[in-house]
Design a protein around this motif. Structure first.
Motif, PDB file in Angstrom:
ATOM      1  N   ALA A  44       0.833  -1.208   0.000  1.00 54.89           N
ATOM      2  CA  ALA A  44       0.000   0.000   0.000  1.00 54.89           C
ATOM      3  C   ALA A  44       0.869   1.260   0.000  1.00 54.89           C
ATOM      4  O   ALA A  44       0.594   2.224  -0.729  1.00 54.89           O
ATOM      5  N   TYR A  45       1.928   1.275   0.794  1.00 54.86           N
ATOM      6  CA  TYR A  45       2.780   2.470   0.856  1.00 54.86           C
ATOM      7  C   TYR A  45       3.819   2.511  -0.276  1.00 54.86           C
ATOM      8  O   TYR A  45       4.249   3.587  -0.686  1.00 54.86           O
ATOM      9  N   GLY A  46       4.240   1.344  -0.730  1.00 50.91           N
ATOM     10  CA  GLY A  46       5.247   1.303  -1.800  1.00 50.91           C
ATOM     11  C   GLY A  46       6.596   0.815  -1.278  1.00 50.91           C
ATOM     12  O   GLY A  46       7.005   1.140  -0.163  1.00 50.91           O
ATOM     13  N   TYR A  47       7.264   0.031  -2.116  1.00 50.29           N
ATOM     14  CA  TYR A  47       8.566  -0.541  -1.714  1.00 50.29           C
ATOM     15  C   TYR A  47       9.606   0.544  -1.451  1.00 50.29           C
ATOM     16  O   TYR A  47      10.482   0.383  -0.606  1.00 50.29           O
ATOM     17  N   ASP A  48       9.543   1.646  -2.186  1.00 54.61           N
ATOM     18  CA  ASP A  48      10.549   2.702  -1.982  1.00 54.61           C
ATOM     19  C   ASP A  48      10.436   3.330  -0.599  1.00 54.61           C
ATOM     20  O   ASP A  48      11.434   3.790  -0.044  1.00 54.61           O
ATOM     21  N   VAL A  49       9.232   3.360  -0.053  1.00 59.54           N
ATOM     22  CA  VAL A  49       9.039   3.908   1.296  1.00 59.54           C
ATOM     23  C   VAL A  49       9.805   3.035   2.301  1.00 59.54           C
ATOM     24  O   VAL A  49      10.495   3.526   3.194  1.00 59.54           O
ATOM     25  N   VAL A  50       9.686   1.729   2.126  1.00 60.12           N
ATOM     26  CA  VAL A  50      10.381   0.809   3.032  1.00 60.12           C
ATOM     27  C   VAL A  50      11.900   0.935   2.852  1.00 60.12           C
ATOM     28  O   VAL A  50      12.663   0.950   3.823  1.00 60.12           O
ATOM     29  N   ALA A  51      12.328   1.038   1.611  1.00 59.92           N
ATOM     30  CA  ALA A  51      13.771   1.154   1.351  1.00 59.92           C
ATOM     31  C   ALA A  51      14.345   2.390   2.037  1.00 59.92           C
ATOM     32  O   ALA A  51      15.456   2.361   2.574  1.00 59.92           O
ATOM     33  N   ASP A  52      13.576   3.459   2.043  1.00 58.35           N
ATOM     34  CA  ASP A  52      14.002   4.691   2.732  1.00 58.35           C
ATOM     35  C   ASP A  52      14.221   4.436   4.218  1.00 58.35           C
ATOM     36  O   ASP A  52      15.175   4.931   4.810  1.00 58.35           O
ATOM     37  N   LEU A  53      13.301   3.685   4.810  1.00 58.07           N
ATOM     38  CA  LEU A  53      13.406   3.373   6.245  1.00 58.07           C
ATOM     39  C   LEU A  53      14.610   2.470   6.495  1.00 58.07           C
ATOM     40  O   LEU A  53      15.347   2.643   7.471  1.00 58.07           O
ATOM     41  N   ALA A  54      14.786   1.498   5.601  1.00 59.21           N
ATOM     42  CA  ALA A  54      15.883   0.548   5.797  1.00 59.21           C
ATOM     43  C   ALA A  54      17.247   1.223   5.640  1.00 59.21           C
ATOM     44  O   ALA A  54      18.227   0.808   6.252  1.00 59.21           O
ATOM     45  N   ARG A  55      17.300   2.255   4.845  1.00 59.46           N
ATOM     46  CA  ARG A  55      18.577   2.960   4.634  1.00 59.46           C
ATOM     47  C   ARG A  55      18.915   3.897   5.795  1.00 59.46           C
ATOM     48  O   ARG A  55      20.037   4.323   5.937  1.00 59.46           O
ATOM     49  N   ASP A  56      17.902   4.243   6.590  1.00 54.20           N
ATOM     50  CA  ASP A  56      18.089   5.283   7.606  1.00 54.20           C
ATOM     51  C   ASP A  56      18.665   4.681   8.896  1.00 54.20           C
ATOM     52  O   ASP A  56      17.989   3.910   9.578  1.00 54.20           O
ATOM     53  N   PRO A  57      19.891   5.031   9.277  1.00 55.94           N
ATOM     54  CA  PRO A  57      20.473   4.443  10.497  1.00 55.94           C
ATOM     55  C   PRO A  57      19.706   4.812  11.759  1.00 55.94           C
ATOM     56  O   PRO A  57      19.798   4.118  12.764  1.00 55.94           O
ATOM     57  N   GLU A  58      18.937   5.905  11.704  1.00 51.57           N
ATOM     58  CA  GLU A  58      18.172   6.288  12.902  1.00 51.57           C
ATOM     59  C   GLU A  58      16.905   5.461  13.089  1.00 51.57           C
ATOM     60  O   GLU A  58      16.259   5.533  14.123  1.00 51.57           O
ATOM     61  N   VAL A  59      16.556   4.720  12.057  1.00 55.00           N
ATOM     62  CA  VAL A  59      15.430   3.783  12.216  1.00 55.00           C
ATOM     63  C   VAL A  59      16.067   2.448  12.622  1.00 55.00           C
ATOM     64  O   VAL A  59      16.238   1.540  11.809  1.00 55.00           O
ATOM     65  N   HIS A  60      16.436   2.349  13.908  1.00 58.27           N
ATOM     66  CA  HIS A  60      17.268   1.224  14.341  1.00 58.27           C
ATOM     67  C   HIS A  60      16.439   0.088  14.924  1.00 58.27           C
ATOM     68  O   HIS A  60      16.738  -0.437  15.995  1.00 58.27           O
ATOM     69  N   VAL A  61      15.354  -0.259  14.235  1.00 60.35           N
ATOM     70  CA  VAL A  61      14.528  -1.409  14.636  1.00 60.35           C
ATOM     71  C   VAL A  61      14.169  -2.219  13.382  1.00 60.35           C
ATOM     72  O   VAL A  61      14.143  -1.667  12.278  1.00 60.35           O
ATOM     73  N   PRO A  62      13.906  -3.519  13.563  1.00 55.81           N
ATOM     74  CA  PRO A  62      13.543  -4.346  12.402  1.00 55.81           C
ATOM     75  C   PRO A  62      12.235  -3.910  11.741  1.00 55.81           C
ATOM     76  O   PRO A  62      11.374  -3.304  12.386  1.00 55.81           O
ATOM     77  N   ILE A  63      12.113  -4.255  10.489  1.00 55.58           N
ATOM     78  CA  ILE A  63      10.900  -3.958   9.713  1.00 55.58           C
ATOM     79  C   ILE A  63      10.150  -5.266   9.438  1.00 55.58           C
ATOM     80  O   ILE A  63      10.729  -6.236   8.951  1.00 55.58           O
ATOM     81  N   LEU A  64       8.867  -5.235   9.766  1.00 53.96           N
ATOM     82  CA  LEU A  64       7.975  -6.372   9.470  1.00 53.96           C
ATOM     83  C   LEU A  64       7.151  -5.988   8.256  1.00 53.96           C
ATOM     84  O   LEU A  64       6.383  -5.022   8.320  1.00 53.96           O
ATOM     85  N   ALA A  65       7.270  -6.759   7.198  1.00 53.59           N
ATOM     86  CA  ALA A  65       6.535  -6.420   5.978  1.00 53.59           C
ATOM     87  C   ALA A  65       5.200  -7.139   5.958  1.00 53.59           C
ATOM     88  O   ALA A  65       5.156  -8.378   5.998  1.00 53.59           O
ATOM     89  N   HIS A  66       4.109  -6.371   5.906  1.00 51.92           N
ATOM     90  CA  HIS A  66       2.783  -6.988   5.811  1.00 51.92           C
ATOM     91  C   HIS A  66       2.363  -7.075   4.339  1.00 51.92           C
ATOM     92  O   HIS A  66       2.606  -6.147   3.564  1.00 51.92           O
ATOM     93  N   PRO A  67       1.693  -8.190   3.946  1.00 51.23           N
ATOM     94  CA  PRO A  67       1.356  -8.376   2.524  1.00 51.23           C
ATOM     95  C   PRO A  67       0.021  -7.780   2.083  1.00 51.23           C
ATOM     96  O   PRO A  67      -0.398  -8.030   0.946  1.00 51.23           O
ATOM     97  N   ALA A  68      -0.655  -7.018   2.937  1.00 52.70           N
ATOM     98  CA  ALA A  68      -1.983  -6.499   2.565  1.00 52.70           C
ATOM     99  C   ALA A  68      -1.947  -5.871   1.168  1.00 52.70           C
ATOM    100  O   ALA A  68      -0.993  -5.174   0.828  1.00 52.70           O
ATOM    101  N   VAL A  69      -2.949  -6.121   0.395  1.00 53.71           N
ATOM    102  CA  VAL A  69      -3.167  -5.600  -0.972  1.00 53.71           C
ATOM    103  C   VAL A  69      -2.368  -6.385  -2.041  1.00 53.71           C
ATOM    104  O   VAL A  69      -2.602  -6.257  -3.229  1.00 53.71           O
ATOM    105  N   SER A  70      -1.424  -7.222  -1.604  1.00 52.51           N
ATOM    106  CA  SER A  70      -0.564  -7.886  -2.595  1.00 52.51           C
ATOM    107  C   SER A  70      -1.331  -8.836  -3.510  1.00 52.51           C
ATOM    108  O   SER A  70      -0.923  -9.069  -4.653  1.00 52.51           O
ATOM    109  N   GLY A  71      -2.443  -9.393  -2.999  1.00 51.88           N
ATOM    110  CA  GLY A  71      -3.214 -10.307  -3.846  1.00 51.88           C
ATOM    111  C   GLY A  71      -3.716  -9.645  -5.115  1.00 51.88           C
ATOM    112  O   GLY A  71      -3.920 -10.303  -6.135  1.00 51.88           O
ATOM    113  N   ALA A  72      -3.890  -8.333  -5.055  1.00 53.77           N
ATOM    114  CA  ALA A  72      -4.327  -7.607  -6.254  1.00 53.77           C
ATOM    115  C   ALA A  72      -3.239  -7.665  -7.333  1.00 53.77           C
ATOM    116  O   ALA A  72      -3.523  -7.529  -8.521  1.00 53.77           O
TER     117      ALA A  72
END
Ligand SMILES: CSCCC(=O)C(=O)COP(=O)(O)O
Length: 411
Positions: free
Chosen positions: A244-272
């Motif tokens: 729903a938010y877009g893969y680039d949004v997640v990539a931004d978070l993953a690149r940011d050292p200040e976001v120092h917690v794991p990311i859980l990816a939810h699959p909502a909307v992917s069936g579309a």
């Protein structure tokens, strides 16, 4: 038009499954290679310039899979797109390999082969399997994650009580339901603060501290700041509705050292995207390959057994993407939907020990409540680790016994 210089090392190769007339396949493939790179439906003088021609796609293969009685065929075609056309974003990758093509009739993106040079332009998981295990202090066994159910409409006190019930069961993580957006009663910041205090209180007594995976919500422009703030306040992980938010949004978070917690990816909307066998993008790309590139540490996807399912072949390919050796850390799989304690031996068998047991109904629906629901999963883990059949282990473990009485074992 054909880019002779391009090699698989500097191109991303996309494989499509499509239906067309056999005698049209070559022209169709060439049309895709050119149409998604430098050309259009008619000849363009500019496309003949050598600098421009270097950016042209190339047909790598055409294979007929099935001849249809109506005269057309089902075929696979491989097209190589120069990496030079991309800019390290998912937008550039997806629009190049399946932008307007996704609207061109019966065609499905089945595989993406990416050279290492391109893979390394994406962040990948910050923590991966080992990093998540270290943060949670849980090694050599599957992690247990409880899904908050019924959140909207509860006051903060009620939410804290519900968090406490789940944490008392000893689960490693409690995650928000992905549909929890309203901030009418408690903001994500309020919840993180309050749950962290509750988790500390329980940990002092039990020695086990449950982490909270908070749903990262709000306008896109505010997400990075909010993610940093939530991490600072004590969130254990961030739940992100990636599609729903877009893969680039997640990539931004993953690149940011200040976001120092794991990311859980939810699959909502992917069936579309992956739901049809003849259209869209294969599930293993959507939920495996792209999630890992974007930086998911835990990948949630529909299990093979539950209420919303993914087939075994697609699951095997998805797992390969999450776990294969490569430039990025591996991702923890969380096969979900309809997971209950009786399934634990099957889950071990199908996924091994690097796994997240993720349950909503299978914890909250336990006859003894959520705390007994969590315990039933740990009882089942104990049984598998000790080679004891669940029914046997359940004899002196009431939480597991009640779970088996309610939901049984898979057939
Ligand atoms: C379709 S995979 C995601 C599953 C999910 O989000 C969920 O809430 C599952 O809940 P359940 O009660 O089926 O464990």
């Amino acid at each position: 038009m054909v880019n002779q210089d391009s090699s698989p090392r500097d191109a991303v190769v996309a494989t499509y499954r499509l239906r067309d007339r056999k005698d049209k396949l070559e022209a169709r493939a060439e049309g895709i290679a050119v149409g998604l790179t430098i050309g259009t439906w008619t000849d363009l003088p500019a496309a003949r310039k050598s600098e421009v021609a270097k950016h042209c796609g190339r047909v790598e293969g055409i294979r007929v899979l099935e001849e249809r009685p109506e005269g057309d065929v089902v075929a696979e075609i491989d097209i190589a797109y120069p990496v030079a056309n991309l800019n390290g974003t998912f937008a550039s990758l997806l629009v190049t390999v399946f932008g307007k093509l996704s609207m061109d009739g019966e065609i499905r993106l089945e595989r993406l082969q990416m050279p290492d040079s391109l893979v390394r332009q994406f962040p990948g998981p910050k923590f991966g399997v080992e990093g998540v295990r270290q943060r949670l202090g849980a090694y050599h066994r599957p992690l247990v994650m409880s899904i908050f159910k019924a959140c909207a409409g509860l006051t903060l006190d009620e939410l804290v009580e519900a968090f406490g019930e789940q944490a008392e069961g000893g689960v490693d993580l409690v995650k928000d339901d992905e549909i929890f957006f309203t901030e009418a009663y408690a903001t994500p910041e309020d919840r993180v603060r309050a749950y962290a205090a509750k988790a500390d209180e329980i940990a002092q007594r039990t020695g086990r501290r449950t982490a909270y995976a908070v749903n990262l919500t709000g306008p896109v422009h505010s997400l990075r700041e909010r993610a940093r703030r939530l991490a600072e306040l004590g969130a254990g992980a961030l739940l992100v509705n990636v599609v729903a938010y877009g893969y680039d949004v997640v990539a931004d978070l993953a690149r940011d050292p200040e976001v120092h917690v794991p990311i859980l990816a939810h699959p909502a909307v992917s069936g579309a995207l992956y739901g049809s066998p003849n259209y869209g993008i294969a599930a293993d790309i959507v939920l495996g390959q792209l999630m890992r590139l974007a930086g998911a540490d835990i990948g949630i996807f529909p299990s093979m057994y539950g209420s919303v399912t993914l087939g075994r072949e697609a699951t095997d390919r998805l797992l390969q993407h999450l776990r294969a050796e490569g430039a990025h850390k591996p991702v923890l799989p969380a096969p979900s939907a309809g997971i209950y304690p009786g399934l634990v031996p099957r889950l071990y068998q199908d996924f091994g020990v690097d796994l997240v047991l993720n349950a909503g109904g299978g914890i909250h629906g336990h006859p003894g409540g959520a705390r007994m629901g969590g315990r039933a999963f740990f009882d089942a883990i104990w049984a598998v680790e000790h080679g004891v059949p669940l029914e046997e282990a359940a004899k002196d473990r009431p939480a597991l016994r009640q779970a088996l009485e309610k939901w049984g074992m898979p057939s």
